[in-house]
Design a protein around this motif. Structure first.
Motif, PDB file in Angstrom:
ATOM      1  N   VAL A   1       3.705 -31.824 -80.533  1.00 47.51           N
ATOM      2  CA  VAL A   1       3.052 -31.979 -79.230  1.00 47.51           C
ATOM      3  C   VAL A   1       3.113 -33.437 -78.774  1.00 47.51           C
ATOM      4  O   VAL A   1       3.353 -33.734 -77.596  1.00 47.51           O
ATOM      5  N   ILE A   2       2.924 -34.362 -79.714  1.00 53.24           N
ATOM      6  CA  ILE A   2       2.980 -35.798 -79.373  1.00 53.24           C
ATOM      7  C   ILE A   2       4.376 -36.179 -78.901  1.00 53.24           C
ATOM      8  O   ILE A   2       4.535 -36.919 -77.924  1.00 53.24           O
ATOM      9  N   VAL A   3       5.403 -35.688 -79.594  1.00 52.74           N
ATOM     10  CA  VAL A   3       6.783 -35.987 -79.182  1.00 52.74           C
ATOM     11  C   VAL A   3       7.040 -35.490 -77.764  1.00 52.74           C
ATOM     12  O   VAL A   3       7.623 -36.202 -76.926  1.00 52.74           O
ATOM     13  N   ALA A   4       6.590 -34.286 -77.481  1.00 49.54           N
ATOM     14  CA  ALA A   4       6.763 -33.733 -76.129  1.00 49.54           C
ATOM     15  C   ALA A   4       6.014 -34.576 -75.094  1.00 49.54           C
ATOM     16  O   ALA A   4       6.511 -34.809 -73.982  1.00 49.54           O
ATOM     17  N   THR A   5       4.849 -35.059 -75.465  1.00 52.60           N
ATOM     18  CA  THR A   5       4.076 -35.905 -74.552  1.00 52.60           C
ATOM     19  C   THR A   5       4.783 -37.222 -74.301  1.00 52.60           C
ATOM     20  O   THR A   5       4.786 -37.746 -73.173  1.00 52.60           O
ATOM     21  N   GLY A   6       5.372 -37.783 -75.355  1.00 50.83           N
ATOM     22  CA  GLY A   6       6.117 -39.041 -75.195  1.00 50.83           C
ATOM     23  C   GLY A   6       7.259 -38.896 -74.210  1.00 50.83           C
ATOM     24  O   GLY A   6       7.508 -39.792 -73.388  1.00 50.83           O
ATOM     25  N   ILE A   7       7.946 -37.778 -74.269  1.00 52.39           N
ATOM     26  CA  ILE A   7       9.039 -37.524 -73.319  1.00 52.39           C
ATOM     27  C   ILE A   7       8.489 -37.324 -71.909  1.00 52.39           C
ATOM     28  O   ILE A   7       9.030 -37.834 -70.926  1.00 52.39           O
ATOM     29  N   ALA A   8       7.357 -36.608 -71.820  1.00 50.00           N
ATOM     30  CA  ALA A   8       6.745 -36.353 -70.507  1.00 50.00           C
ATOM     31  C   ALA A   8       6.269 -37.633 -69.839  1.00 50.00           C
ATOM     32  O   ALA A   8       6.205 -37.713 -68.609  1.00 50.00           O
ATOM     33  N   ALA A   9       5.939 -38.651 -70.631  1.00 50.94           N
ATOM     34  CA  ALA A   9       5.462 -39.927 -70.070  1.00 50.94           C
ATOM     35  C   ALA A   9       6.501 -40.578 -69.164  1.00 50.94           C
ATOM     36  O   ALA A   9       6.151 -41.369 -68.273  1.00 50.94           O
ATOM     37  N   LEU A  10       7.761 -40.229 -69.360  1.00 47.49           N
ATOM     38  CA  LEU A  10       8.829 -40.796 -68.529  1.00 47.49           C
ATOM     39  C   LEU A  10       8.697 -40.374 -67.074  1.00 47.49           C
ATOM     40  O   LEU A  10       9.311 -40.973 -66.187  1.00 47.49           O
ATOM     41  N   ALA A  11       7.876 -39.351 -66.813  1.00 43.39           N
ATOM     42  CA  ALA A  11       7.681 -38.872 -65.435  1.00 43.39           C
ATOM     43  C   ALA A  11       6.809 -39.814 -64.612  1.00 43.39           C
ATOM     44  O   ALA A  11       6.709 -39.663 -63.394  1.00 43.39           O
ATOM     45  N   ILE A  12       6.161 -40.786 -65.265  1.00 46.15           N
ATOM     46  CA  ILE A  12       5.335 -41.752 -64.527  1.00 46.15           C
ATOM     47  C   ILE A  12       6.252 -42.672 -63.726  1.00 46.15           C
ATOM     48  O   ILE A  12       7.118 -43.358 -64.280  1.00 46.15           O
ATOM     49  N   LYS A  13       6.077 -42.666 -62.423  1.00 40.99           N
ATOM     50  CA  LYS A  13       6.914 -43.479 -61.529  1.00 40.99           C
ATOM     51  C   LYS A  13       6.041 -44.417 -60.700  1.00 40.99           C
ATOM     52  O   LYS A  13       4.876 -44.134 -60.431  1.00 40.99           O
ATOM     53  N   PHE A  14       6.645 -45.516 -60.288  1.00 38.50           N
ATOM     54  CA  PHE A  14       5.989 -46.457 -59.378  1.00 38.50           C
ATOM     55  C   PHE A  14       6.877 -46.643 -58.158  1.00 38.50           C
ATOM     56  O   PHE A  14       8.108 -46.676 -58.275  1.00 38.50           O
ATOM     57  N   SER A  15       6.246 -46.744 -56.999  1.00 35.13           N
ATOM     58  CA  SER A  15       7.009 -46.929 -55.767  1.00 35.13           C
ATOM     59  C   SER A  15       7.607 -48.335 -55.718  1.00 35.13           C
ATOM     60  O   SER A  15       7.176 -49.235 -56.451  1.00 35.13           O
ATOM     61  N   THR A  16       8.590 -48.513 -54.860  1.00 36.69           N
ATOM     62  CA  THR A  16       9.190 -49.836 -54.676  1.00 36.69           C
ATOM     63  C   THR A  16       8.142 -50.834 -54.221  1.00 36.69           C
ATOM     64  O   THR A  16       8.147 -51.996 -54.651  1.00 36.69           O
ATOM     65  N   GLU A  17       7.211 -50.374 -53.369  1.00 37.88           N
ATOM     66  CA  GLU A  17       6.141 -51.256 -52.879  1.00 37.88           C
ATOM     67  C   GLU A  17       5.249 -51.716 -54.033  1.00 37.88           C
ATOM     68  O   GLU A  17       4.857 -52.893 -54.089  1.00 37.88           O
ATOM     69  N   GLU A  18       4.926 -50.805 -54.951  1.00 39.28           N
ATOM     70  CA  GLU A  18       4.077 -51.171 -56.094  1.00 39.28           C
ATOM     71  C   GLU A  18       4.793 -52.152 -57.013  1.00 39.28           C
ATOM     72  O   GLU A  18       4.193 -53.109 -57.518  1.00 39.28           O
ATOM     73  N   GLU A  19       6.083 -51.913 -57.230  1.00 40.22           N
ATOM     74  CA  GLU A  19       6.860 -52.835 -58.057  1.00 40.22           C
ATOM     75  C   GLU A  19       6.920 -54.216 -57.404  1.00 40.22           C
ATOM     76  O   GLU A  19       6.707 -55.241 -58.060  1.00 40.22           O
ATOM     77  N   ASP A  20       7.197 -54.232 -56.095  1.00 38.89           N
ATOM     78  CA  ASP A  20       7.308 -55.507 -55.381  1.00 38.89           C
ATOM     79  C   ASP A  20       5.984 -56.252 -55.346  1.00 38.89           C
ATOM     80  O   ASP A  20       5.938 -57.474 -55.496  1.00 38.89           O
ATOM     81  N   GLU A  21       4.895 -55.500 -55.163  1.00 36.77           N
ATOM     82  CA  GLU A  21       3.575 -56.132 -55.103  1.00 36.77           C
ATOM     83  C   GLU A  21       3.215 -56.781 -56.431  1.00 36.77           C
ATOM     84  O   GLU A  21       2.701 -57.900 -56.479  1.00 36.77           O
ATOM     85  N   THR A  22       3.511 -56.077 -57.521  1.00 40.07           N
ATOM     86  CA  THR A  22       3.214 -56.629 -58.844  1.00 40.07           C
ATOM     87  C   THR A  22       4.041 -57.872 -59.105  1.00 40.07           C
ATOM     88  O   THR A  22       3.554 -58.858 -59.661  1.00 40.07           O
TER      89      THR A  22
END
Length: 474
Positions: free
Chosen positions: A436-457
């Motif tokens: 289950v942990i391995v599957a969760t680790g792969i699922a974490a890749l679905a976290i995305k940030f917008s270009t605006e969030e990247e630029d702001e940071t």
């Protein structure tokens, strides 16, 4: 006192006590340590409690489950309160009110009273959320992951240090003439009093932000919150990234709690170790929080510098997947040496995953860090609850079957059969949890940030992510 000259720290200078961020780091870490010390303070005394109160095996398991269940609701609530009232007041009240069930736990006379106290003691586990909010407010993006991870790791030590600390308190109490069977009660009362006193310290010696407390800044007109700036809790709940991190933290901190909570018995049943030896092995892994969580936050910050917010997510996914792989291999270990090596690697990776999680959290919604931290933090306890239920059901069924099949063969044979059945059932549980942990680790890749969030940071590099926008009058 408002001090507009104070800015968010861009480095973690542990001995610069003139710096408000450093002072806050130490006080919040110590407070977190004491809360975890009290939260799990009863664990070393459970044999005494079982004997004194006459707890059944089910009541013993239920006390463990209740202790992590109460924290779920407390963490969800405390995050939102931090956004509104600031971490200083929230921590003060949590320490002072949370001390009450800790003290009462030392006064209980029945199993029901004990279970109720265990439920409410779990509320002080919400201290983790306030710690993460406060350090997020005090440190800049380039160092916030390291600061969050270090404060969390050092605070988390309380959950392991009580294995040494509480027996020492009990020994001191006995030296003053208290009966051995009553020492656990006095130890819990003392732990509660210390938490209460720490609440006073927190109120007197910390501020919500480097510039001052929320209330002072608002009263002085230095903190202006517009309708546009206000983030509703429902809006936070709608962000899918929050729920992925919720599951991620369930798979990291939640599993750490459950594995360490069951590891003593597992090592005894699987490798025929003495209780003291097994306990010392588990304690040594808990003490890895001194540096392991910090490493997770440190590498999260480093990957963030190299590849932006996406880099933080990539490292989180990698280390969480590695954690799952280590638990899968450990579940099948039949050699003590190999088992200990794999347990070391599991401990290192699970604590790094926890640190890496909160190197991502401050960037999900900078106007509602408290709410996001609360939801993600609650995930840890949900994970602990579900994993504990899984292991309890597997172990209980296996042990009952072993008792039935060994009936009439003598106590020693029945006990050996029980141990072997429990070991096999828990190993199968660890294996399933690992996948289950391995599957969760792969699922974490679905976290995305917008270009605006990247630029702001990137744009505010060197400045701290704000809980809410603060407009300062010059």
């Amino acid at each position: 006192m408002i001090n507009l000259s104070q800015e968010k720290s861009t480095k973690l200078s542990l001995f610069d006590f003139k710096n408000v961020s450093t002072r806050t780091f130490w006080i919040t870490s110590i407070s977190f340590f004491l809360c975890f010390f009290a939260w799990f303070g009863i664990v070393p005394f459970m044999p005494d409690v079982v004997k004194d109160l006459g707890l059944t095996p089910d009541q013993k398991w239920n006390s463990i489950i209740l202790a992590v269940s109460g924290t779920v609701f407390a963490r969800l609530l405390i995050g939102k309160l931090c956004d509104k009232y600031g971490p200083r007041l929230c921590y003060t009240w949590l320490l002072m009110l949370g001390a009450i069930p800790v003290v009462l736990c030392g006064l209980v006379q029945t199993p029901t009273q004990f279970l109720v106290c265990r439920l409410f003691i779990g509320f002080i586990g919400a201290s983790f959320v306030i710690t993460q909010v406060h350090t997020s407010l005090m440190f800049a993006p380039n160092i916030v992951g390291t600061a969050n991870a270090t404060s969390a790791g050092w605070g988390n030590l309380g959950g392991g240090a009580n294995r040494l600390g509480m027996p020492l308190i009990a020994a001191a109490v006995v030296a003053f003439g208290v009966a051995d069977g009553e020492a656990w009660r006095y130890s819990m009362v003392i732990a509660g009093i210390v938490c209460f006193l720490m609440g006073i310290v927190y109120y007197l010696f910390t501020t919500d932000t480097p510039k001052g407390n929320f209330g002072e800044l608002k009263a002085a007109g230095e903190m202006v919150v517009t309708k546009k700036d206000q983030i509703g809790f429902l809006e936070v709940l709608k962000d899918y990234r929050v729920w992925i991190l919720f599951v991620v933290y369930a798979a990291s901190f939640g599993i750490e709690l459950t594995v360490y909570g069951t590891m003593d018995d597992y090592l005894q049943n699987t490798f025929q170790l003495q209780r003291v030896t097994a306990g010392n092995i588990v304690l040594s892994f808990a003490l890895m929080n001194i540096f392991a969580r910090t490493l997770g936050g440190f590498f999260g910050d480093k990957f963030g510098k190299l590849k932006g917010l996406r880099g933080r997510v990539l490292f989180l996914s990698f280390i969480l997947t590695l954690q799952g792989v280590m638990l899968i291999f450990f579940s099948g270990a039949t050699s003590l040496v190999l088992g200990v090596v794999l347990l070391i690697l599991f401990s290192l990776s699970v604590q790094m995953a926890e640190g890496a999680t909160f190197s991502v959290v401050p960037f999900i919604n900078k106007k509602a860090i408290g709410s996001v931290s609360g939801i993600v933090g609650a995930g840890g306890n949900v994970g602990a609850f579900l994993a504990a239920m899984l292991l309890k059901s597997k172990s209980s069924l296996a042990e009952k079957a072993a008792i039935v099949s060994s009936e009439g063969l003598g106590d020693e044979v029945i006990k050996a059969a029980q141990s072997a059945a429990s070991s096999s059932a828990v190993a199968n549980g660890y294996l399933l949890i690992g996948f289950v942990i391995v599957a969760t680790g792969i699922a974490a890749l679905a976290i995305k940030f917008s270009t605006e969030e990247e630029d702001e940071t990137e744009k505010i590099n060197g400045l701290s992510p704000e809980l809410i926008p603060i407009k300062v009058k010059r």
